[in-house]
Scaffold this motif. Sequence first.
Motif, PDB file in Angstrom:
ATOM      1  N   TRP A  17       0.804  -1.221   0.000  1.00 13.10           N
ATOM      2  CA  TRP A  17       0.000   0.000   0.000  1.00 13.10           C
ATOM      3  C   TRP A  17       0.835   1.270   0.000  1.00 13.10           C
ATOM      4  O   TRP A  17       0.309   2.359  -0.264  1.00 13.10           O
ATOM      5  CB  TRP A  17      -0.888   0.025   1.254  1.00 13.10           C
ATOM      6  N   PRO A  20       1.180   3.281  -3.545  1.00  8.09           N
ATOM      7  CA  PRO A  20      -0.132   3.830  -3.908  1.00  8.09           C
ATOM      8  C   PRO A  20      -0.597   4.932  -2.972  1.00  8.09           C
ATOM      9  O   PRO A  20      -1.172   5.931  -3.424  1.00  8.09           O
ATOM     10  CB  PRO A  20      -1.061   2.600  -3.839  1.00  8.09           C
ATOM     11  N   ALA A  21      -0.354   4.789  -1.677  1.00  7.14           N
ATOM     12  CA  ALA A  21      -0.772   5.825  -0.731  1.00  7.14           C
ATOM     13  C   ALA A  21      -0.028   7.129  -0.982  1.00  7.14           C
ATOM     14  O   ALA A  21      -0.611   8.220  -0.906  1.00  7.14           O
ATOM     15  CB  ALA A  21      -0.532   5.345   0.705  1.00  7.14           C
ATOM     16  N   GLN A 108       2.996  -1.609  -7.827  1.00  2.30           N
ATOM     17  CA  GLN A 108       2.519  -0.623  -6.864  1.00  2.30           C
ATOM     18  C   GLN A 108       2.324   0.743  -7.518  1.00  2.30           C
ATOM     19  O   GLN A 108       1.326   1.431  -7.275  1.00  2.30           O
ATOM     20  CB  GLN A 108       3.519  -0.512  -5.712  1.00  2.30           C
ATOM     21  N   GLY A 112      -1.048   3.019  -8.040  1.00  4.02           N
ATOM     22  CA  GLY A 112      -1.012   4.366  -7.477  1.00  4.02           C
ATOM     23  C   GLY A 112      -1.332   5.449  -8.486  1.00  4.02           C
ATOM     24  O   GLY A 112      -1.982   6.447  -8.155  1.00  4.02           O
TER      25      GLY A 112
END
Length: 445
Positions: A17, A20-21, A108, A112
């Motif tokens: 994550w 993407p965060a 990822q 994102g």
Amino acid sequence: MSTGLRERLEALGDAFWLRPAILVLLGVLLGEGAVWAEQSGWAAALLPKGWLYAGGEAGARALLGAIATSTIGVAGTTFSITVAALSLASGQMGPRLLRNFIRDAGNQAALGVFLGTFVYALVVLRTVRSVEEGSFVPHLGVTGALLLALLCVGTLTWFVHHIASGINVETVIGTVHAELREAVARVTLDQPPDQPPDQPPDQPLGGPLGGPDPARFAMPATGAPVLAEAGGYLRALDEEELADWAAERGATLDLLLRPGDYVFPGVPVARVSPPAQAEAAAGPIRAAMSLGDRRAAAQDLEFAVRQLAEVAVRALSPGINDPFTAIAVLDRFGDVLCGMAGRHLPGRAVFRAGRAVLFRRAVDYDGLLDAMLHMLRQNGAGSAAVLLRLMEMLGAVLAVEQAPARRAALRRHAELALALGRQTLQEQAAVSDLEARHAALPRGA
């Protein structure tokens, strides 16, 4: 870079994550920045007027809504494709290799980009107002959304190619091989390590198959034990910090575990001399240990070795029967072993001011070689192609390796492969080829 920092960075890489965060947060900030630039009059200065969106409020809402809807849909599709690829890789190459797909920066980043574009479009969309509401159209923000939409198109095309090539077994083997080479370069030394007077370099510390030596767990007469408080895999161990502590206190630490071992609660993890220092040493020893639910490659040299071996073992299973994948793994093992020629593995002792202040369970060449070849050879029984390639690989390593102890270990595996081939190969021509390759192995010191 310190051991603790390296382990934390590796743990961050396992967090799917994280990227993407970061890109979602970047999308929010970019959207707010575009709206601010429009409201403050900076939009015309950032882009020529002809490049900016020139439509009205209704068109801006329709365009931003379409971009937001499509990108969140593509993000869901991207996630579904990733899960499907993970399922395929788990079944074909082993569940432990899922870590490499999860750590993949491309997967990822692709997710994102789609999510970041989605939140960007939402942030800009909320500021669009009609004449009745005050008439505001963020022309720069809408233009940015169009550019991000084009970026998403390119990202989707690249992602399909990336995920298709990523589940190719050769790509997976290459990725793990690169990780293994990095680990070897990080762990091995250009110069021989310092050794106590009674400990020659590269002295094996394990049993005949490279496992823990039970004698190492017997309590020394002069050492007091430090017990583990919690269980888990030892992901990293800051030996340098412990050596500094022992040097300052005039103590000697004997570590009973090494990265990759499972720590059981209440089991001794170290011995401290003099025993009076055991209570003071308990805190630093436990603080230097990083525990987790799975092994990590930061200090565990055998971790990547076992990942590659697992690919080969699964390929040789009756349900798959793919000797070419096993041969590809053997080639990578040969590359790593040739690269280790002339380099030294860490010794048992860590010195400060000429005194051995810390003893550890170091990786030895025999154990590393056993981890590479034992299971692969055993599962390759009856496969002439695998056994012949194994013998060729050992010959190539013997041609560049000069250390007598290492050459003896390599020849031991050659003898094991020859004995297995004589027992399991049904074709006499294959046995003769194996014997010829064995006879051609480099001799001498």
